[in-house]
Design a protein around this motif. Structure first.
Motif, mmCIF file in Angstrom:
data_model
loop_
_atom_site.group_PDB
_atom_site.id
_atom_site.type_symbol
_atom_site.label_atom_id
_atom_site.label_comp_id
_atom_site.label_asym_id
_atom_site.label_seq_id
_atom_site.Cartn_x
_atom_site.Cartn_y
_atom_site.Cartn_z
ATOM 1 N N ALA A 134 0.829 -1.206 0.000
ATOM 2 C CA ALA A 134 0.000 0.000 0.000
ATOM 3 C C ALA A 134 0.860 1.252 0.000
ATOM 4 O O ALA A 134 0.587 2.207 -0.709
ATOM 5 C CB ALA A 134 -0.942 -0.003 1.202
ATOM 6 N N ARG A 135 1.955 1.213 0.784
ATOM 7 C CA ARG A 135 2.787 2.407 0.872
ATOM 8 C C ARG A 135 3.432 2.711 -0.484
ATOM 9 O O ARG A 135 3.483 3.866 -0.914
ATOM 10 C CB ARG A 135 3.862 2.221 1.946
ATOM 11 C CG ARG A 135 4.516 3.537 2.281
ATOM 12 C CD ARG A 135 5.740 3.450 3.170
ATOM 13 N NE ARG A 135 5.644 2.656 4.359
ATOM 14 C CZ ARG A 135 6.380 2.902 5.449
ATOM 15 N NH1 ARG A 135 7.183 3.938 5.490
ATOM 16 N NH2 ARG A 135 6.322 2.112 6.484
ATOM 17 N N ALA A 136 3.911 1.678 -1.160
ATOM 18 C CA ALA A 136 4.548 1.890 -2.463
ATOM 19 C C ALA A 136 3.527 2.413 -3.479
ATOM 20 O O ALA A 136 3.832 3.303 -4.294
ATOM 21 C CB ALA A 136 5.164 0.577 -2.958
ATOM 22 N N MET A 137 2.316 1.866 -3.420
ATOM 23 C CA MET A 137 1.274 2.316 -4.348
ATOM 24 C C MET A 137 0.966 3.790 -4.102
ATOM 25 O O MET A 137 0.851 4.592 -5.036
ATOM 26 C CB MET A 137 0.013 1.452 -4.164
ATOM 27 C CG MET A 137 -1.141 1.777 -5.090
ATOM 28 S SD MET A 137 -2.146 3.180 -4.584
ATOM 29 C CE MET A 137 -3.078 2.435 -3.236
ATOM 30 N N ILE A 138 0.845 4.159 -2.834
ATOM 31 C CA ILE A 138 0.495 5.543 -2.501
ATOM 32 C C ILE A 138 1.636 6.488 -2.878
ATOM 33 O O ILE A 138 1.410 7.583 -3.404
ATOM 34 C CB ILE A 138 0.095 5.650 -1.016
ATOM 35 C CG1 ILE A 138 -1.276 4.977 -0.843
ATOM 36 C CG2 ILE A 138 0.045 7.093 -0.546
ATOM 37 C CD1 ILE A 138 -1.755 4.835 0.569
ATOM 38 N N HIS A 139 2.881 6.055 -2.656
ATOM 39 C CA HIS A 139 4.032 6.871 -3.068
ATOM 40 C C HIS A 139 3.975 7.169 -4.565
ATOM 41 O O HIS A 139 4.124 8.321 -4.996
ATOM 42 C CB HIS A 139 5.333 6.152 -2.716
ATOM 43 C CG HIS A 139 6.526 6.706 -3.424
ATOM 44 N ND1 HIS A 139 7.047 7.949 -3.133
ATOM 45 C CD2 HIS A 139 7.280 6.193 -4.436
ATOM 46 C CE1 HIS A 139 8.074 8.179 -3.939
ATOM 47 N NE2 HIS A 139 8.241 7.141 -4.727
ATOM 48 N N LYS A 140 3.729 6.146 -5.361
ATOM 49 C CA LYS A 140 3.685 6.329 -6.820
ATOM 50 C C LYS A 140 2.517 7.253 -7.207
ATOM 51 O O LYS A 140 2.657 8.129 -8.063
ATOM 52 C CB LYS A 140 3.545 4.964 -7.497
ATOM 53 C CG LYS A 140 3.639 5.001 -9.010
ATOM 54 C CD LYS A 140 3.799 3.589 -9.560
ATOM 55 C CE LYS A 140 4.062 3.562 -11.067
ATOM 56 N NZ LYS A 140 3.123 4.273 -11.887
ATOM 57 N N ALA A 141 1.370 7.041 -6.542
ATOM 58 C CA ALA A 141 0.203 7.879 -6.844
ATOM 59 C C ALA A 141 0.488 9.342 -6.521
ATOM 60 O O ALA A 141 0.173 10.247 -7.305
ATOM 61 C CB ALA A 141 -1.006 7.376 -6.057
ATOM 62 N N LEU A 142 1.105 9.590 -5.371
ATOM 63 C CA LEU A 142 1.429 10.966 -4.980
ATOM 64 C C LEU A 142 2.427 11.592 -5.960
ATOM 65 O O LEU A 142 2.299 12.745 -6.365
ATOM 66 C CB LEU A 142 2.019 10.997 -3.567
ATOM 67 C CG LEU A 142 1.061 10.695 -2.410
ATOM 68 C CD1 LEU A 142 1.847 10.323 -1.162
ATOM 69 C CD2 LEU A 142 0.164 11.891 -2.126
ATOM 70 N N LEU A 143 3.421 10.791 -6.338
ATOM 71 C CA LEU A 143 4.466 11.290 -7.226
ATOM 72 C C LEU A 143 3.901 11.738 -8.573
ATOM 73 O O LEU A 143 4.385 12.687 -9.174
ATOM 74 C CB LEU A 143 5.512 10.184 -7.432
ATOM 75 C CG LEU A 143 6.782 10.542 -8.181
ATOM 76 C CD1 LEU A 143 7.583 11.601 -7.412
ATOM 77 C CD2 LEU A 143 7.636 9.284 -8.405
ATOM 78 N N GLU A 144 2.839 11.072 -9.029
ATOM 79 C CA GLU A 144 2.357 11.287 -10.395
ATOM 80 C C GLU A 144 1.010 12.001 -10.479
ATOM 81 O O GLU A 144 0.408 12.058 -11.542
ATOM 82 C CB GLU A 144 2.266 9.926 -11.106
ATOM 83 C CG GLU A 144 3.625 9.256 -11.229
ATOM 84 C CD GLU A 144 3.554 7.839 -11.777
ATOM 85 O OE1 GLU A 144 2.421 7.335 -11.959
ATOM 86 O OE2 GLU A 144 4.626 7.246 -12.016
ATOM 87 N N SER A 145 0.506 12.517 -9.369
ATOM 88 C CA SER A 145 -0.825 13.144 -9.373
ATOM 89 C C SER A 145 -0.724 14.671 -9.335
ATOM 90 O O SER A 145 0.266 15.227 -8.869
ATOM 91 C CB SER A 145 -1.636 12.656 -8.173
ATOM 92 O OG SER A 145 -1.953 11.299 -8.310
ATOM 93 N N PRO A 146 -1.798 15.339 -9.788
ATOM 94 C CA PRO A 146 -1.716 16.799 -9.908
ATOM 95 C C PRO A 146 -1.886 17.550 -8.589
ATOM 96 O O PRO A 146 -2.653 17.160 -7.720
ATOM 97 C CB PRO A 146 -2.891 17.119 -10.844
ATOM 98 C CG PRO A 146 -3.861 16.007 -10.642
ATOM 99 C CD PRO A 146 -3.041 14.786 -10.345
ATOM 100 N N SER A 147 -1.135 18.645 -8.500
ATOM 101 C CA SER A 147 -1.330 19.659 -7.461
ATOM 102 C C SER A 147 -1.861 20.905 -8.161
ATOM 103 O O SER A 147 -1.429 21.221 -9.266
ATOM 104 C CB SER A 147 -0.007 19.998 -6.778
ATOM 105 O OG SER A 147 0.526 18.865 -6.141
ATOM 106 N N VAL A 148 -2.765 21.619 -7.505
ATOM 107 C CA VAL A 148 -3.466 22.705 -8.181
ATOM 108 C C VAL A 148 -3.426 23.974 -7.338
ATOM 109 O O VAL A 148 -3.583 23.920 -6.116
ATOM 110 C CB VAL A 148 -4.947 22.311 -8.425
ATOM 111 C CG1 VAL A 148 -5.715 23.462 -9.083
ATOM 112 C CG2 VAL A 148 -5.051 21.054 -9.272
ATOM 113 N N THR A 149 -3.261 25.109 -8.030
ATOM 114 C CA THR A 149 -3.463 26.407 -7.396
ATOM 115 C C THR A 149 -4.511 27.157 -8.212
ATOM 116 O O THR A 149 -4.426 27.215 -9.439
ATOM 117 C CB THR A 149 -2.126 27.186 -7.290
ATOM 118 O OG1 THR A 149 -2.375 28.430 -6.656
ATOM 119 C CG2 THR A 149 -1.482 27.433 -8.628
ATOM 120 N N ALA A 150 -5.542 27.666 -7.522
ATOM 121 C CA ALA A 150 -6.643 28.347 -8.205
ATOM 122 C C ALA A 150 -7.226 29.387 -7.252
ATOM 123 O O ALA A 150 -7.884 29.031 -6.276
ATOM 124 C CB ALA A 150 -7.723 27.342 -8.626
ATOM 125 N N GLY A 151 -6.962 30.668 -7.519
ATOM 126 C CA GLY A 151 -7.415 31.718 -6.597
ATOM 127 C C GLY A 151 -6.820 31.476 -5.218
ATOM 128 O O GLY A 151 -5.633 31.154 -5.087
#
Ligand code: FES
Ligand code: FE
Length: 442
Positions: free
Chosen positions: A233-250
């Motif tokens: 689970a930890r490895a899966m979550i690490h990969k998901a975090l590494l490749e997922s978007p961060s957003v700034t909006a207002g």
């Protein structure tokens, strides 16, 4: 009358070094800066106060804080939502002592002045002793401006601030996904949980804006031990975090962690509700939500949310999603009061409402597994900023140097998105916004 503190705008500017993506540790410890924050941020911008579902009936009220000011969020007898200063215009006593209730008005416990639920002074104890010399209308309770979006009630003391819709701007698209994804919207489950950690109020909003890198480090053991799946689970979550978007909006900064393609969509959601999401959200919003395994965000300055599917034992406890919102109330430079609520779709089944509440309480409250991890880290940051030498150092967000000039080109939502939850751009943006308010640039 207001006493200005001795920080020049140019000195405050230097506290957050935008070019180098660093910030002085003084922003977490200096009490004169803290007093300036109350004036320049909390007395000037829109602040989250409560959810409309907490005050459904005329006369319903809850007591809250705006910065260090006590306020009453009330639905008056005409059904209008108001935010009143909870301080008697006679001799300043709190006119309402309860956390929540229903009342036609508020009677001050000191000398008995009576205020209607719309804040109007309707009686003093001895009206005739004033001999007609006083304009009682000028002694109504002061009121903040109130705005509401997706059931979220905000208020501001700044009568020159833009309307709430304009202030939230592009953030609304993301608030829709979290809080406006069914026709009836969200409802608050139970009373707020409150606790008071020994750290500066900004550490929470920054972490939720969001600090991707801490997740598998600080929370890794609990992910491995109990949550969603044990080994891997930890490895899966690490990969998901590494490749997922961060957003700034207002005023919003946050992350939308996406599960891997082989993972089923809509984990932990009731299928009937998913059909409601499809009808309520725009296609791009629906798509961002469908494989989201964590959404964590902050609307500057001190409103945050966390959402995700949780199970403590997949064999006996099916995944369920919880939605938590929280406010990080400033108490002093080194102390915060956290207010935390759980929400659920109004249309969800009773069984899911119960399970979502349990999942939230076990993860994101004072006794929750995740909050205990974070509280220890934030307490230790505070201790690491207070010394004579350590306070002269910076805190570092320089992963942002690698990401900030390469946003996702074809991002389907408003604002700017970056290709990793580890990018540190959005977390640092929270401090860039802090600098703009503190220097008067906003
Ligand atoms: Fe409220 Fe006197 S302080 S009535
Ligand atoms: Fe955390």
């Amino acid at each position: 009358m207001r006493i200005e503190q001795g920080w020049q705008p140019s000195e405050i500017e230097r506290l957050v070094d935008i070019e180098n993506a660093t910030a002085s540790r003084l922003i977490f410890t200096d009490e004169t800066l803290f007093r300036l924050e109350l004036q320049r941020i909390f007395a000037r911008t829109w602040l989250y106060i409560g959810h409309e579902s907490e005050i459904p009936k005329n006369g319903d009220y809850v007591t809250r804080k705006m910065g260090n000011d006590p306020v009453i969020l009330v639905r008056d007898q005409a059904g209008r939502v108001r935010v009143l200063l909870n301080s008697c215009t006679h001799r300043a006593t709190l006119v309402c002592r309860a956390d929540a209730g229903n009342a036609r008005g508020f009677t001050c416990p000191y000398h008995g002045w009576v205020f209607a639920s719309d804040g109007a002074l309707v009686a003093t104890a001895e009206d005739e002793t004033y001999g007609g010399k006083v304009n009682f209308r000028s002694l109504d309770l002061p009121q903040a401006r109130v705005g509401s979006y997706a059931g979220l009630v905000f208020a501001t003391w700044n009568h020159d601030a833009p309307p709430l819709d304009e202030h939230l701007g592009d953030a609304r698209w993301y608030l829709d996904i979290m809080f406006g994804h069914t026709p009836k919207g969200m409802t608050v489950l139970g009373l707020p949980h409150r606790w008071s950690p020994t750290n500066n109020w900004k550490l929470g909003p920054m972490n939720f804006a969001a600090d991707g890198p801490h997740a598998v480090k600080v929370h890794g053991p609990i992910v491995d031990a109990t949550l969603v799946g044990g080994n891997g689970a930890r490895a899966m979550i690490h990969k998901a975090l590494l490749e997922s978007p961060s957003v700034t909006a207002g005023p919003y900064n946050g992350i939308w962690t996406q599960g891997p393609a082989e993972m089923p969509e809509w984990m932990g959601h009731e299928p009937e509700l998913v059909e409601l999401y499809r009808k309520t959200l725009k296609p791009a919003q629906f798509n961002l939500f469908r494989r989201c395994i964590a959404s964590v965000g902050t609307v500057f300055p001190n409103f945050s949310w966390v959402y995700g599917p949780v199970s403590f034992d997949m064999r006996t406890d099916p995944l369920v999603n919880f939605f938590a919102i929280r406010v990080w109330q400033p108490v002093s430079a080194g102390r915060t009061e956290i207010w935390n609520w759980f929400l659920i779709e109004e249309e969800a089944s009773e069984e899911v409402k119960q399970r979502a509440m349990r999942a939230g309480v076990r993860t994101f409250t004072a006794g929750g597994t995740f909050d205990q991890d974070d509280a220890e880290a934030w307490h230790s940051i505070q201790r690491g900023c207070e010394g004579e030498i350590s306070c002269t150092q910076d805190v570092n967000f320089q992963v942002a140097l690698n990401y900030r000039d390469r946003p996702i080109a074809d991002w389907a939502g408003p604002g700017v998105a970056y290709p990793s939850n580890y990018c540190e751009v959005t977390e640092f943006n929270n401090l860039v916004q802090w600098r703009a308010y503190m220097t008067g640039a906003r």
